[in-house]
Design a protein around this motif. Structure first.
Motif, PDB file in Angstrom:
ATOM      1  N   PHE A  35      -5.605  -6.531   6.498  1.00 18.09           N
ATOM      2  CA  PHE A  35      -5.107  -6.283   5.149  1.00 18.09           C
ATOM      3  C   PHE A  35      -6.225  -5.771   4.247  1.00 18.09           C
ATOM      4  O   PHE A  35      -6.046  -4.790   3.508  1.00 18.09           O
ATOM      5  CB  PHE A  35      -4.504  -7.571   4.582  1.00 18.09           C
ATOM      6  N   LEU A  47       1.282 -11.698   4.640  1.00 22.16           N
ATOM      7  CA  LEU A  47       0.668 -10.567   3.938  1.00 22.16           C
ATOM      8  C   LEU A  47       1.476  -9.286   4.082  1.00 22.16           C
ATOM      9  O   LEU A  47       1.277  -8.338   3.315  1.00 22.16           O
ATOM     10  CB  LEU A  47      -0.752 -10.327   4.462  1.00 22.16           C
ATOM     11  N   THR A  51       2.042  -5.381   1.492  1.00 20.73           N
ATOM     12  CA  THR A  51       1.672  -3.986   1.770  1.00 20.73           C
ATOM     13  C   THR A  51       2.607  -3.003   1.076  1.00 20.73           C
ATOM     14  O   THR A  51       2.349  -1.788   1.096  1.00 20.73           O
ATOM     15  CB  THR A  51       1.686  -3.720   3.287  1.00 20.73           C
ATOM     16  N   TRP A  56      -2.111  -1.780  -2.810  1.00 19.38           N
ATOM     17  CA  TRP A  56      -2.553  -1.849  -1.412  1.00 19.38           C
ATOM     18  C   TRP A  56      -2.364  -0.500  -0.737  1.00 19.38           C
ATOM     19  O   TRP A  56      -3.210  -0.086   0.068  1.00 19.38           O
ATOM     20  CB  TRP A  56      -1.779  -2.929  -0.650  1.00 19.38           C
TER      21      TRP A  56
END
Length: 402
Positions: A35, A47, A51, A56
């Motif tokens: 990540f 996680l 995304t 991100w």
């Protein structure tokens, strides 16, 4: 009716328990590394939903581009150079004054099974990213980008800037950078453990008391695509004479010797009288040493114990380290072979120098098993070393405007 109510209540409790279990799930260290590196974590990782955040996605796109360029410009070429010139690497590699630079440690010595990195920068920590606020994650990712800016551009960390960047926010220290480099090098991180060394060099884990002079660090177990487990140690420690004499760091390293060593962008500290202990340790415990001119001055190598293979071009130190010019280095590099990548403070390819020093066997015979095809061409007729006039300054810090 009462029976139906009990069933409904039980179902509700089970649903709440399942939700709580999902919410309590923490990301694995490997998913955390991916990540932070802008790579997709496992589909079932807590996680994974993060995304979808535009912050991100920008981060991932930025790192995809930066690491692709770095791979083409330097890393792939360094690996090819190492495959050609290093024939029988030792299981261990030492990288003093490294900071969290696993990227170049692995590029030069991909066949090592144990890596020992060391510098002043603290290990720091990486919290459970799934519990950070949306703004907190965006800020953390940006700080990671800034911390990596100089090494992605120039092949080395700018120490003053790294100290600031690695202390900013909830993600701190060298650990997040190590995560990024491991993930982007194609590694799977299997475990991460704090480690402390006592003054005799013995390792202590899980909060064991290592004494008042303990050296703090981290041990990371990881594996490459072949599944073979390897170990990365990073220690936050003072490598000056007083620092290493008061700690067990070099005693720990001695248990892993002999090793292949790497020294680059080391601020010419090994040129000074305050780092003689670690300098002597490297000379006595290394089978090979790969360095730029900021490493061990040529005059400290015994020609009876070492054979030299120069690569690239020696132009002397940059202006920030004026006074560290070496006439003997200049003379040696008149017979240097070319390299097709940049390294060190003179990071432009036409200006970079790299010295491979191979320790001879005890009987003085060449240790040809340690150098594959690094035979240097005949030296041209000697000429007087050219006086060093100056150098271009370091480029501005890599901009991060989006």
């Amino acid at each position: 009716m009462l029976h139906s109510l009990r069933i409904a209540t039980l179902a509700g409790v089970m649903l709440l328990t399942a939700v709580a279990t999902v919410n309590a799930q923490t990301a694995t260290v490997d998913d955390t590394a991916k990540f932070l590196a802008g790579m997709m974590p496992s589909a079932d990782s807590p996680l994974a939903p993060l995304t979808n955040d535009p912050a991100w996605q920008r981060h991932a796109k930025f790192f995809d581009s930066a690491f692709e360029k770095l791979e083409q410009r330097q890393i792939s070429r360094i690996r090819a150079w190492a495959d050609t010139n290093l024939a029988a690497p030792k299981p261990t590699m030492f990288y003093m004054f490294s900071g969290p630079d696993f990227l170049y440690a692995n590029a030069f010595h991909s066949k090592a099974s144990t890596y020992v990195l060391s510098a002043l920068e603290p290990v720091g920590s990486v919290p459970d990213l799934s519990r950070l606020s949306r703004g907190g994650i965006a800020s953390a990712l940006y700080n990671v980008e800034r911390s990596l800016g100089s090494i992605l551009s120039f092949s080395f960390f700018i120490t003053k800037q790294m100290k600031t960047d690695l202390q900013a926010g909830q993600i701190s220290g060298t650990l997040p950078i190590l995560y990024v480099f491991l993930a982007r090098s194609g590694m799977t991180v299997r475990s991460v453990s704090p480690i402390s060394l006592d003054d005799q060099g013995a390792a202590h884990f899980a909060g064991e008391n290592a004494g008042p002079n303990a050296v703090r660090g981290v041990r990371i177990i990881f594996a490459g695509s072949d599944g073979q487990e390897k170990t990365l140690y990073y220690f936050s420690t003072d490598l000056s004479n007083s620092g290493v004499k008061a700690s067990g760091f070099l005693k720990f390293c001695a248990t892993l010797a002999p090793a292949n060593s790497l020294i680059k962008s080391a601020s010419y500290l090994l040129h000074s009288g305050n780092f003689t202990t670690v300098r002597d340790f490297l000379l006595n415990n290394s089978a090979t040493i790969i360095q730029d001119d900021s490493g061990i001055p040529l005059g400290y190598y015994s020609t009876k114990k070492w054979r030299f293979f120069p690569f690239g071009r020696y132009l002397g130190p940059i202006d920030e380290f004026a006074g560290r010019y070496q006439d003997s280095y200049a003379a040696l590099f008149r017979r240097a072979q070319p390299i097709d990548f940049g390294i060190g403070y003179r990071w432009r390819t036409p200006e970079s120098n790299l010295l491979l020093s191979v320790r001879l066997a005890d009987d003085g015979s060449p240790a040809i098993d340690a150098a594959a095809s690094a035979a240097a061409p005949p030296a041209p007729p000697p000429r007087r070393p050219r006086a060093y006039i100056g150098s271009r300054p370091l480029p501005d810090f890599w901009p991060f405007s989006r």
